[in-house]
Design a protein around this motif. Structure first.
Motif, PDB file in Angstrom:
ATOM      1  N   VAL A  17       0.864  -1.178   0.000  1.00  0.00           N
ATOM      2  CA  VAL A  17       0.000   0.000   0.000  1.00  0.00           C
ATOM      3  C   VAL A  17       0.900   1.228   0.000  1.00  0.00           C
ATOM      4  N   GLU A  18       0.734   2.080  -1.001  1.00  0.00           N
ATOM      5  CA  GLU A  18       1.548   3.284  -1.140  1.00  0.00           C
ATOM      6  C   GLU A  18       0.648   4.510  -1.170  1.00  0.00           C
ATOM      7  N   VAL A  19       1.144   5.605  -0.645  1.00  0.00           N
ATOM      8  CA  VAL A  19       0.396   6.862  -0.656  1.00  0.00           C
ATOM      9  C   VAL A  19       1.059   7.790  -1.671  1.00  0.00           C
ATOM     10  N   TRP A  20       0.313   8.130  -2.707  1.00  0.00           N
ATOM     11  CA  TRP A  20       0.770   9.006  -3.769  1.00  0.00           C
ATOM     12  C   TRP A  20       0.008  10.329  -3.686  1.00  0.00           C
ATOM     13  N   ALA A  21       0.495  11.334  -4.402  1.00  0.00           N
ATOM     14  CA  ALA A  21      -0.178  12.625  -4.496  1.00  0.00           C
ATOM     15  C   ALA A  21      -0.271  13.001  -5.966  1.00  0.00           C
ATOM     16  N   THR A  22      -1.300  13.745  -6.313  1.00  0.00           N
ATOM     17  CA  THR A  22      -1.434  14.217  -7.692  1.00  0.00           C
ATOM     18  C   THR A  22      -1.885  15.667  -7.708  1.00  0.00           C
ATOM     19  N   ASP A  23      -1.463  16.368  -8.754  1.00  0.00           N
ATOM     20  CA  ASP A  23      -1.855  17.760  -8.939  1.00  0.00           C
ATOM     21  C   ASP A  23      -1.659  18.115 -10.408  1.00  0.00           C
ATOM     22  N   GLU A  24      -2.259  19.219 -10.833  1.00  0.00           N
ATOM     23  CA  GLU A  24      -2.113  19.719 -12.197  1.00  0.00           C
ATOM     24  C   GLU A  24      -1.416  21.071 -12.176  1.00  0.00           C
ATOM     25  N   HIS A  25      -0.702  21.335 -13.262  1.00  0.00           N
ATOM     26  CA  HIS A  25       0.005  22.605 -13.401  1.00  0.00           C
ATOM     27  C   HIS A  25      -0.285  23.140 -14.791  1.00  0.00           C
ATOM     28  N   ASP A  97      -0.464  -5.202  -8.741  1.00  0.00           N
ATOM     29  CA  ASP A  97       0.788  -5.298  -8.002  1.00  0.00           C
ATOM     30  C   ASP A  97       0.763  -4.555  -6.675  1.00  0.00           C
ATOM     31  N   ARG A  98      -0.033  -3.492  -6.595  1.00  0.00           N
ATOM     32  CA  ARG A  98      -0.041  -2.659  -5.399  1.00  0.00           C
ATOM     33  C   ARG A  98      -1.339  -1.872  -5.309  1.00  0.00           C
ATOM     34  N   VAL A  99      -1.578  -1.334  -4.146  1.00  0.00           N
ATOM     35  CA  VAL A  99      -2.745  -0.488  -3.906  1.00  0.00           C
ATOM     36  C   VAL A  99      -2.223   0.925  -3.661  1.00  0.00           C
ATOM     37  N   ILE A 100      -2.874   1.890  -4.283  1.00  0.00           N
ATOM     38  CA  ILE A 100      -2.426   3.279  -4.163  1.00  0.00           C
ATOM     39  C   ILE A 100      -3.520   4.124  -3.531  1.00  0.00           C
ATOM     40  N   VAL A 101      -3.170   4.753  -2.416  1.00  0.00           N
ATOM     41  CA  VAL A 101      -4.020   5.758  -1.797  1.00  0.00           C
ATOM     42  C   VAL A 101      -3.568   7.078  -2.408  1.00  0.00           C
ATOM     43  N   LEU A 102      -4.454   7.705  -3.174  1.00  0.00           N
ATOM     44  CA  LEU A 102      -4.102   8.895  -3.949  1.00  0.00           C
ATOM     45  C   LEU A 102      -4.672  10.143  -3.290  1.00  0.00           C
ATOM     46  N   VAL A 103      -3.784  11.054  -2.899  1.00  0.00           N
ATOM     47  CA  VAL A 103      -4.166  12.306  -2.251  1.00  0.00           C
ATOM     48  C   VAL A 103      -4.262  13.393  -3.314  1.00  0.00           C
ATOM     49  N   LEU A 104      -5.410  14.081  -3.344  1.00  0.00           N
ATOM     50  CA  LEU A 104      -5.613  15.118  -4.350  1.00  0.00           C
ATOM     51  C   LEU A 104      -6.449  16.252  -3.775  1.00  0.00           C
ATOM     52  N   ASP A 105      -6.445  17.372  -4.492  1.00  0.00           N
ATOM     53  CA  ASP A 105      -7.193  18.533  -4.021  1.00  0.00           C
ATOM     54  C   ASP A 105      -8.654  18.415  -4.452  1.00  0.00           C
ATOM     55  N   ASN A 106      -9.417  19.443  -4.183  1.00  0.00           N
ATOM     56  CA  ASN A 106     -10.859  19.424  -4.457  1.00  0.00           C
ATOM     57  C   ASN A 106     -11.228  20.139  -5.748  1.00  0.00           C
ATOM     58  N   ARG A 182       5.896  14.250   7.481  1.00  0.00           N
ATOM     59  CA  ARG A 182       4.645  13.677   7.984  1.00  0.00           C
ATOM     60  C   ARG A 182       4.006  12.699   6.996  1.00  0.00           C
ATOM     61  N   TRP A 183       4.591  12.543   5.810  1.00  0.00           N
ATOM     62  CA  TRP A 183       3.993  11.694   4.786  1.00  0.00           C
ATOM     63  C   TRP A 183       4.168  10.212   5.161  1.00  0.00           C
ATOM     64  N   PRO A 184       3.123   9.402   5.054  1.00  0.00           N
ATOM     65  CA  PRO A 184       3.223   7.985   5.444  1.00  0.00           C
ATOM     66  C   PRO A 184       4.176   7.201   4.545  1.00  0.00           C
ATOM     67  N   GLN A 185       4.927   6.320   5.144  1.00  0.00           N
ATOM     68  CA  GLN A 185       5.837   5.448   4.402  1.00  0.00           C
ATOM     69  C   GLN A 185       5.024   4.329   3.740  1.00  0.00           C
ATOM     70  N   PRO A 186       5.496   3.806   2.596  1.00  0.00           N
ATOM     71  CA  PRO A 186       4.789   2.699   1.957  1.00  0.00           C
ATOM     72  C   PRO A 186       4.747   1.483   2.882  1.00  0.00           C
ATOM     73  N   PHE A 187       3.663   0.743   2.795  1.00  0.00           N
ATOM     74  CA  PHE A 187       3.486  -0.486   3.569  1.00  0.00           C
ATOM     75  C   PHE A 187       3.764  -1.668   2.646  1.00  0.00           C
ATOM     76  N   ARG A 188       4.751  -2.459   2.977  1.00  0.00           N
ATOM     77  CA  ARG A 188       5.090  -3.642   2.188  1.00  0.00           C
ATOM     78  C   ARG A 188       4.971  -4.874   3.077  1.00  0.00           C
ATOM     79  N   PRO A 189       3.983  -5.757   2.805  1.00  0.00           N
ATOM     80  CA  PRO A 189       3.823  -6.942   3.640  1.00  0.00           C
ATOM     81  C   PRO A 189       5.005  -7.896   3.460  1.00  0.00           C
ATOM     82  N   ASN A 190       5.237  -8.740   4.452  1.00  0.00           N
ATOM     83  CA  ASN A 190       6.361  -9.680   4.396  1.00  0.00           C
ATOM     84  C   ASN A 190       6.118 -10.773   3.406  1.00  0.00           C
TER      85      ASN A 190
END
Length: 190
Positions: A17-25, A97-106, A182-190
């Motif tokens: 489980v990984e925490v990603w962020a997205t934004d537009e420019h 392969d993985r699960v992504i928690v995606l942080v984005l604005d409104n 403060r950003w969460p580290q990726p979770f990698r199961p054993n």
């Protein structure tokens, strides 16, 4: 965000489980001006012709590792964001392969109403007016560097420069700008 991470771990045991962020420019033929050195008594010259033709750069970044996926598009709207989100999920193996928690604005085109979210992606929305919480916001000064104080005749010319810059930005450079303590580290199961 913690609730979404815990939900992802519970729903997908055995997958990272990984925490990603997205934004537009938004970049365009209207020049990006920055301070410039000039001899004392002389004004710096920056060429420019204000034209309102835009490119939008969408970045998905995993802040703790610097992994980044870039997309250059001509507009931003809900159907296009949905397509980019689907392409991103396929490109990084979300769901398989993985699960992504995606942080984005409104932004209006991010809204969950009517938005098809691919398997393996869980959306977490930031509070309104909080760009300081978004690691992807820190990418834009890096991207703007080769276009600052430059004049471009066409969008194709600007597109080429931006694409080359995105490819040139390495993981360590990106990580140095986006790895919030403060950003969460990726979770990698054993």
């Amino acid at each position: 965000m913690d609730a979404a991470i815990n939900e992802a771990r519970d729903r997908h045991p055995g997958k990272p489980v990984e925490v990603w962020a997205t934004d537009e420019h938004r970049l365009g033929l209207k020049p990006v001006h920055r301070r410039a050195w000039a001899p004392v008594g002389e004004r710096p010259i920056a060429l420019g012709h204000h034209r309102f033709e835009w490119l939008h750069l969408i970045a998905f970044v995993e802040p703790t590792g610097g992994e980044t996926v870039w997309y250059l598009v001509n507009a931003v709207n809900k159907p296009l964001f949905e397509a980019v989100l689907d392409t991103f999920a396929k490109d990084v193996g979300a769901g398989h392969d993985r699960v992504i928690v995606l942080v984005l604005d409104n932004a209006g085109w991010h809204g969950p109403a009517g938005l098809a979210v691919p398997d393996g992606i869980i959306l977490v929305f930031l509070p309104p007016y909080s760009p300081e919480l978004q690691p992807a916001e820190c990418l834009w000064p890096l991207v703007d560097e080769p276009v600052a104080n430059r004049h471009f005749q066409t969008q194709a010319e600007l597109d080429t420069v931006i694409a080359e810059r995105c490819l040139a930005l390495g993981r360590e450079t990106i990580r140095a700008h986006t790895d919030f303590h403060r950003w969460p580290q990726p979770f990698r199961p054993n």
